[in-house]
Design a protein around this motif. Structure first.
Motif, short mmCIF file in Angstrom:
data_model
loop_
_atom_site.label_atom_id
_atom_site.label_comp_id
_atom_site.label_asym_id
_atom_site.label_seq_id
_atom_site.Cartn_x
_atom_site.Cartn_y
_atom_site.Cartn_z
N GLU A 88 0.69 -0.96 0.18
CA GLU A 88 0.01 -0.03 0.19
C GLU A 88 0.97 0.93 0.20
OE1 GLU A 88 0.95 -0.61 4.72
OE2 GLU A 88 0.86 -1.73 2.49
N TYR A 122 -6.13 0.00 -3.66
CA TYR A 122 -7.41 -0.24 -2.67
C TYR A 122 -7.06 -1.63 -2.81
CZ TYR A 122 -11.39 -2.59 -3.77
OH TYR A 122 -12.44 -3.59 -3.26
N ASP A 125 -5.20 -1.35 1.70
CA ASP A 125 -5.94 -0.54 2.66
C ASP A 125 -7.31 -1.57 2.89
OD1 ASP A 125 -4.67 1.12 1.92
OD2 ASP A 125 -5.75 2.83 0.65
N LYS A 126 -8.17 -2.51 1.60
CA LYS A 126 -9.26 -3.36 1.86
C LYS A 126 -8.67 -4.57 3.03
CE LYS A 126 -12.97 -6.47 -0.13
NZ LYS A 126 -14.07 -5.43 0.23
N TRP A 128 -6.15 -4.36 5.27
CA TRP A 128 -6.64 -3.54 6.44
C TRP A 128 -7.96 -3.42 7.01
CZ3 TRP A 128 -2.24 -3.44 8.98
CH2 TRP A 128 -0.88 -3.66 9.04
N ASN A 129 -8.25 -3.28 5.96
CA ASN A 129 -9.82 -3.12 6.82
C ASN A 129 -10.53 -3.91 6.97
OD1 ASN A 129 -9.60 -0.30 7.36
ND2 ASN A 129 -10.51 0.47 4.64
N GLU A 130 -10.72 -4.92 6.32
CA GLU A 130 -11.19 -6.32 6.24
C GLU A 130 -10.27 -7.64 7.31
OE1 GLU A 130 -14.14 -6.98 4.94
OE2 GLU A 130 -14.10 -5.44 4.05
N ARG A 198 0.07 2.29 10.99
CA ARG A 198 0.05 0.73 11.30
C ARG A 198 1.11 -0.52 10.36
NH1 ARG A 198 -5.30 1.13 6.52
NH2 ARG A 198 -3.12 1.20 4.25
#
Length: 494
Positions: A88, A122, A125-126, A128-130, A198
């Motif tokens: 990322e 994308y 980042d997804k 990390w979010n998931e 992070r």
């Protein structure tokens, strides 16, 4: 796949210049799922993927683009992460126009390159979010320890791979926050700091020890690190600024790019920065001239616009086609109001010893190519211009510090450029157990090359320690060979 013939290239939406000049947030909004899938589906799935060969990490780009187009986002992320410790981050700050996207066959066919970096960003980042970015959890711990000097991209990438194989890793860094230039050199509008934090936090939670505010060779002797670890990786980067050779450069108001950018980033963290608060490293209300044509110069001019400079001018001795910085960054800067003066070389800082008041430049023309293959600038006799300036920022690049002297290791061999000389495959120096990677080896370069070097150095260190174990403790060879995670090793080896 192969939708490039009926699906136009679309890049992530970019905030307006008026909007983004008011803050240090990233200027691109990022893809949504539908947009990422549509752009990934444009991939031609080439039999010979020039995009992969154009990527220093050799990322399996067509494969994870296909998975992204099919909606298999987690698998696409895992494939992307298998060759990159920071997908990322590279997706945000790599000059894709000079690397993977510039090598794209679709681009050569006239249909517009794939937006590889934006899809990579994308996916991660997804992830990390998931919660798909798994913590570092070695299958077995190793007794050997590795000390890494420098918490920049090369050091962090090496730590990621080494810790995944079970090594005990300690990172020593001169700053109070890890990340090196990712944290203090690159502005937030290109790389917001929580993205770096992070990654650092994942390493710390995975067992990597960080020792901050440690200047090796100053408040901690190199010998102590060497004695404490089975192997040492030097990943200090290059921080010594190239100086401007012109009368008046010692005047107040003439500053180094890294000092300026570091002060700005520290203020973004909420730190107290005396030189910023005094105005010495703050462009607010000032006429700013930045000297240089690389990405650091672009970071400076775009930072100055956000700080409220009354005017920002970039002076570079070659023309637009021959500048080393990213063409995308030049366009972004121009949109934000930066004026570029091409074919102009600094000749004199105007004003007096107490304060800079401007910069006189000599006008240049391009002559025959120099040793690097680029056309060398030549001064046009009698052609000069003056630019008013309250703040002159020197962004001429960086050179290595004297590490053999600072570390007390005269046997660390240097190239003619002052960088450390290493074996190109293992990244080993001539000193047993001492390795080096990143800018301190190749000179000031791209973050993606630092990640590449860090990962390759991790493999070199692993091979060295395995061979050392076989030599010193032959009875444990079988045990040693079954203790590392093969998947982690394959990731490093790639």
């Amino acid at each position: 796949m192969q939708r490039f013939v009926d699906t136009d290239q679309r890049r992530p939406e970019k905030r307006s210049a008026e909007d983004r000049r008011d803050d240090f947030h990233e200027i691109y909004r990022g893809f949504e799922e539908r947009q990422a899938a549509a752009q990934a589906s444009r991939c031609a799935q080439c039999g010979v993927p020039f995009c992969s060969s154009g990527c220093p990490l050799g990322n399996h780009i067509p494969d994870w683009l296909r998975l992204a187009a099919e909606g298999e986002h987690q698998e696409a992320y895992e494939l992307s992460a298998s060759t990159s410790a920071m997908p990322e981050i590279c997706g945000r700050i790599c000059p894709q126009d000079r690397l993977c996207e510039g090598s794209c066959v679709v681009e050569q066919s006239g249909h517009g390159t794939l937006t590889i970096g934006a899809v990579e960003q994308y996916l991660t980042d997804k992830a990390w979010n998931e919660g798909w970015v798994e913590p570092i959890a070695p299958r077995a711990e190793r007794e050997e320890s590795v000390g890494i000097i420098g918490a920049g991209p090369a050091g962090l990438a090496a730590a990621d791979r080494l810790r995944a194989m079970g090594y005990q890793v300690t990172i020593y860094d001169r700053y109070d926050r890890a990340g090196g230039l990712l944290t203090y050199g690159i502005p937030g509008f290109k790389l917001e700091k929580d993205v770096v934090e992070r990654r650092v936090r994942r390493l710390a939670e995975g067992g990597v020890t960080f020792r901050r505010n440690v200047a090796v060779g100053e408040n901690l002797p190199f010998s102590e690190i060497e004695e404490a670890h089975d192997a040492v990786l030097i990943a200090t980067g290059v921080y010594k600024a190239r100086e401007l050779s012109a009368p008046g450069v010692g005047s107040s108001g003439v500053v180094r790019a890294l000092d300026y950018l570091t002060a700005s980033n520290r203020k973004g963290f909420g730190d107290a920065v005396a030189e910023f608060d005094s105005g010495a490293l703050n462009a607010l209300g000032k006429r700013v001239v930045v000297v240089g044509g690389g990405d650091t110069a672009m970071d400076c001019v775009r930072t100055a616009t956000r700080q409220g400079a009354t005017s920002v001018t970039c002076v570079y001795r070659r023309d637009r086609d021959n500048m080393p910085g990213s063409a995308t960054e030049v366009r972004n800067a121009e949109e934000e109001g930066v004026v570029f003066e091409w074919l102009a070389s600094p000749k004199l800082v105007l004003g007096d010893a107490g304060r800079a008041e401007g910069l006189r430049v000599a006008r240049m023309r391009l002559g025959p190519p120099d040793i690097s293959g680029r056309r060398a600038p030549e001064e046009v006799t009698g052609a000069e211009d003056d630019f008013e300036a309250d703040l002159v920022i020197k962004a001429l690049g960086f050179t290595p510090e004297d590490l053999p002297g600072a570390f007390g290791k005269p046997d660390l061999h240097l190239t003619r450029h002052g960088t450390l000389k290493v074996d190109p495959r293992s990244f080993a120096t001539p000193l047993p157990g001492i390795f080096a990677a990143g800018d301190i080896v190749r000179g000031a370069s791209l973050v993606v090359w630092a990640v590449h070097d860090g990962q390759k150095a991790a493999k070199g260190i692993h091979d060295y320690l395995q061979e050392k174990a076989r030599t010193v403790r032959p009875e444990t060879v079988g045990q040693q060979e079954t203790r590392y995670d093969p998947r982690a090793y394959e990731a490093v080896a790639s």
